[in-house]
Design a protein around this motif. Structure first.
Motif, PDB file in Angstrom:
ATOM      1  N   ALA A  57      28.227  46.089  41.987  1.00 40.67           N
ATOM      2  CA  ALA A  57      28.687  44.878  41.307  1.00 40.67           C
ATOM      3  C   ALA A  57      27.689  44.421  40.253  1.00 40.67           C
ATOM      4  O   ALA A  57      28.072  43.999  39.150  1.00 40.67           O
ATOM      5  CB  ALA A  57      28.935  43.769  42.324  1.00 40.67           C
ATOM      6  N   LEU A  58      26.394  44.515  40.570  1.00 39.59           N
ATOM      7  CA  LEU A  58      25.364  44.095  39.620  1.00 39.59           C
ATOM      8  C   LEU A  58      25.321  44.990  38.385  1.00 39.59           C
ATOM      9  O   LEU A  58      24.856  44.567  37.328  1.00 39.59           O
ATOM     10  CB  LEU A  58      23.995  44.093  40.299  1.00 39.59           C
ATOM     11  N   CYS A  59      25.788  46.215  38.504  1.00 38.53           N
ATOM     12  CA  CYS A  59      25.826  47.119  37.361  1.00 38.53           C
ATOM     13  C   CYS A  59      26.976  46.808  36.412  1.00 38.53           C
ATOM     14  O   CYS A  59      27.012  47.345  35.288  1.00 38.53           O
ATOM     15  CB  CYS A  59      25.935  48.567  37.839  1.00 38.53           C
ATOM     16  N   CYS A  60      27.902  45.971  36.835  1.00 37.18           N
ATOM     17  CA  CYS A  60      29.046  45.612  36.001  1.00 37.18           C
ATOM     18  C   CYS A  60      28.683  44.457  35.068  1.00 37.18           C
ATOM     19  O   CYS A  60      27.683  43.760  35.259  1.00 37.18           O
ATOM     20  CB  CYS A  60      30.240  45.237  36.878  1.00 37.18           C
ATOM     21  N   ASP A  61      29.539  44.234  34.063  1.00 42.17           N
ATOM     22  CA  ASP A  61      29.291  43.170  33.089  1.00 42.17           C
ATOM     23  C   ASP A  61      29.541  41.787  33.662  1.00 42.17           C
ATOM     24  O   ASP A  61      28.872  40.823  33.257  1.00 42.17           O
ATOM     25  CB  ASP A  61      30.229  43.338  31.884  1.00 42.17           C
ATOM     26  N   TYR A  62      30.501  41.666  34.550  1.00 37.30           N
ATOM     27  CA  TYR A  62      30.977  40.356  35.003  1.00 37.30           C
ATOM     28  C   TYR A  62      31.443  40.513  36.440  1.00 37.30           C
ATOM     29  O   TYR A  62      31.981  41.560  36.813  1.00 37.30           O
ATOM     30  CB  TYR A  62      32.145  39.912  34.113  1.00 37.30           C
ATOM     31  N   ARG A  63      31.220  39.488  37.254  1.00 38.97           N
ATOM     32  CA  ARG A  63      31.540  39.568  38.678  1.00 38.97           C
ATOM     33  C   ARG A  63      32.438  38.407  39.078  1.00 38.97           C
ATOM     34  O   ARG A  63      32.052  37.237  38.933  1.00 38.97           O
ATOM     35  CB  ARG A  63      30.243  39.556  39.516  1.00 38.97           C
ATOM     36  N   GLU A 104      32.485  33.955  38.893  1.00 31.27           N
ATOM     37  CA  GLU A 104      33.645  33.142  39.266  1.00 31.27           C
ATOM     38  C   GLU A 104      34.009  33.430  40.714  1.00 31.27           C
ATOM     39  O   GLU A 104      33.772  34.533  41.222  1.00 31.27           O
ATOM     40  CB  GLU A 104      34.867  33.461  38.400  1.00 31.27           C
ATOM     41  N   VAL A 105      34.610  32.436  41.365  1.00 33.02           N
ATOM     42  CA  VAL A 105      35.209  32.610  42.685  1.00 33.02           C
ATOM     43  C   VAL A 105      36.661  32.162  42.576  1.00 33.02           C
ATOM     44  O   VAL A 105      36.950  31.057  42.107  1.00 33.02           O
ATOM     45  CB  VAL A 105      34.467  31.787  43.758  1.00 33.02           C
ATOM     46  N   VAL A 106      37.569  33.036  42.997  1.00 34.92           N
ATOM     47  CA  VAL A 106      38.999  32.754  42.887  1.00 34.92           C
ATOM     48  C   VAL A 106      39.689  33.179  44.181  1.00 34.92           C
ATOM     49  O   VAL A 106      39.101  33.908  44.986  1.00 34.92           O
ATOM     50  CB  VAL A 106      39.633  33.499  41.690  1.00 34.92           C
ATOM     51  N   PRO A 107      40.924  32.739  44.427  1.00 33.94           N
ATOM     52  CA  PRO A 107      41.645  33.215  45.614  1.00 33.94           C
ATOM     53  C   PRO A 107      41.780  34.738  45.611  1.00 33.94           C
ATOM     54  O   PRO A 107      41.777  35.380  44.548  1.00 33.94           O
ATOM     55  CB  PRO A 107      43.020  32.530  45.490  1.00 33.94           C
ATOM     56  N   MET A 108      41.906  35.300  46.799  1.00 36.84           N
ATOM     57  CA  MET A 108      41.931  36.760  46.945  1.00 36.84           C
ATOM     58  C   MET A 108      42.964  37.418  46.031  1.00 36.84           C
ATOM     59  O   MET A 108      42.676  38.437  45.394  1.00 36.84           O
ATOM     60  CB  MET A 108      42.218  37.128  48.400  1.00 36.84           C
ATOM     61  N   GLN A 165      28.050  31.923  43.614  1.00 31.38           N
ATOM     62  CA  GLN A 165      28.441  31.358  42.320  1.00 31.38           C
ATOM     63  C   GLN A 165      27.415  30.330  41.839  1.00 31.38           C
ATOM     64  O   GLN A 165      27.065  30.305  40.653  1.00 31.38           O
ATOM     65  CB  GLN A 165      29.821  30.716  42.406  1.00 31.38           C
ATOM     66  N   ARG A 166      26.906  29.500  42.740  1.00 36.51           N
ATOM     67  CA  ARG A 166      25.927  28.481  42.349  1.00 36.51           C
ATOM     68  C   ARG A 166      24.671  29.101  41.737  1.00 36.51           C
ATOM     69  O   ARG A 166      24.107  28.572  40.785  1.00 36.51           O
ATOM     70  CB  ARG A 166      25.519  27.618  43.552  1.00 36.51           C
ATOM     71  N   ILE A 167      24.232  30.233  42.278  1.00 40.14           N
ATOM     72  CA  ILE A 167      22.980  30.830  41.798  1.00 40.14           C
ATOM     73  C   ILE A 167      23.206  31.852  40.692  1.00 40.14           C
ATOM     74  O   ILE A 167      22.250  32.391  40.158  1.00 40.14           O
ATOM     75  CB  ILE A 167      22.188  31.465  42.959  1.00 40.14           C
ATOM     76  N   GLY A 168      24.462  32.130  40.347  1.00 33.81           N
ATOM     77  CA  GLY A 168      24.754  33.048  39.257  1.00 33.81           C
ATOM     78  C   GLY A 168      24.914  34.496  39.653  1.00 33.81           C
ATOM     79  O   GLY A 168      25.074  35.360  38.795  1.00 33.81           O
TER      80      GLY A 168
END
Length: 265
Positions: A121-127, A192-196, A185-188
């Motif tokens: 996940a960290l290797c991706c542009d956006y999580r 984003e956090v969204v429903p499943m 999400q708070r720490i970056g």
């Protein structure tokens, strides 16, 4: 059946999904890692302009993006250092394929993402991470390697530092702490956090917004901004020989065997 399914989400925009599909928890053995590396190459070769990385949808299975490296498989290799090296090399090659991908990659984290799952996940542009449907059992993400006796390579540490800051990364890494989605999400750690059921569609939307920009400017700016991500995954910053030496240390083996015993219960 492929261990990574390639799906065309949006043919007009060129947005493809890569779905990790090794039941039950996408444990990263060499076959899955090699399939992921090849899927990135194939999708880009087939014209993908943006990729979504997600777990295959399993309505009745555990909510896991990837449980990280397949520790039982790695332990089964015993003293065969060359096969162990090949297994870890396959993982870092897959991570490097994401980190150096020429098109944007959005991680749709539709489940827990410990250790190697977090690295991908960290290797991706956006999580984008899913919120658990059960608030008493939140999904978690993090680099928990120290809890099983492994030191986190410097290059991987850099990936966490660049999104949460050096001091906070140190605290998380040394403790091997996993955080829930809200804290992530708070720490970056996640954007984003969204429903499943919104994780993959939202990743699609984010990519579409990038692909609507003037492409030469967007791609060149992205290339400059992410140069450190690809550099962090280069072999010199992973120090695999040192990592393998530590793998065979008695304390590490004891911690790993204890982990496998817990998984079998």
């Amino acid at each position: 059946m492929s261990l990574v399914r390639i799906e065309v989400l949006d043919a007009d925009a060129g947005i493809f999904a890569l779905r990790l599909d090794r039941a039950p928890v996408n444990a990263l053995d060499p076959a899955l890692c090699n399939a992921l590396r090849e899927a990135v190459r194939q999708a880009v070769g087939d014209g993908a302009r943006g990729l979504v990385l997600a777990s295959a949808h399993r309505p009745d299975g555990p909510a896991v993006f990837s449980a990280g490296l397949d520790v039982p498989h790695l332990l089964s290799l015993g003293d065969d250092r060359e096969r162990l090296r090949a297994a870890w090399t396959a993982f870092f090659d897959a991570a490097r394929a994401l980190a150096s991908c020429p098109v944007p990659v959005a991680a749709a984290i539709n489940g827990h993402a410990p250790a190697g799952g977090c690295v991908l996940a960290l290797c991706c542009d956006y999580r984008i991470m899913a919120d658990s449907p059960d608030p008493t059992r939140p999904l978690r993400i993090g680099l928990n390697e120290t809890q099983v006796g492994l030191a986190v390579p410097e290059g991987v540490q850099h990936l966490l530092q660049r999104v949460v800051g050096v001091n906070r990364a140190e605290r998380l890494l040394v403790a091997g702490e996993m955080v829930d989605t809200a804290q992530a999400q708070r720490i970056g750690l996640v954007d984003e956090v969204v429903p499943m059921d919104r994780v993959v569609p939202r990743a699609h939307e984010w990519l579409a917004s990038l692909l609507a920009l003037p492409q030469d400017a967007m791609r060149r700016t992205r290339e400059i901004a992410r140069a450190d991500v690809g550099a962090a995954m280069q072999p010199a910053r992973i120090a695999l020989d040192e990592f393998l030496d530590a793998w065979y240390a008695p304390g590490t083996q004891q911690a790993l065997q204890a982990l496998v015993a817990r998984l079998r219960r």
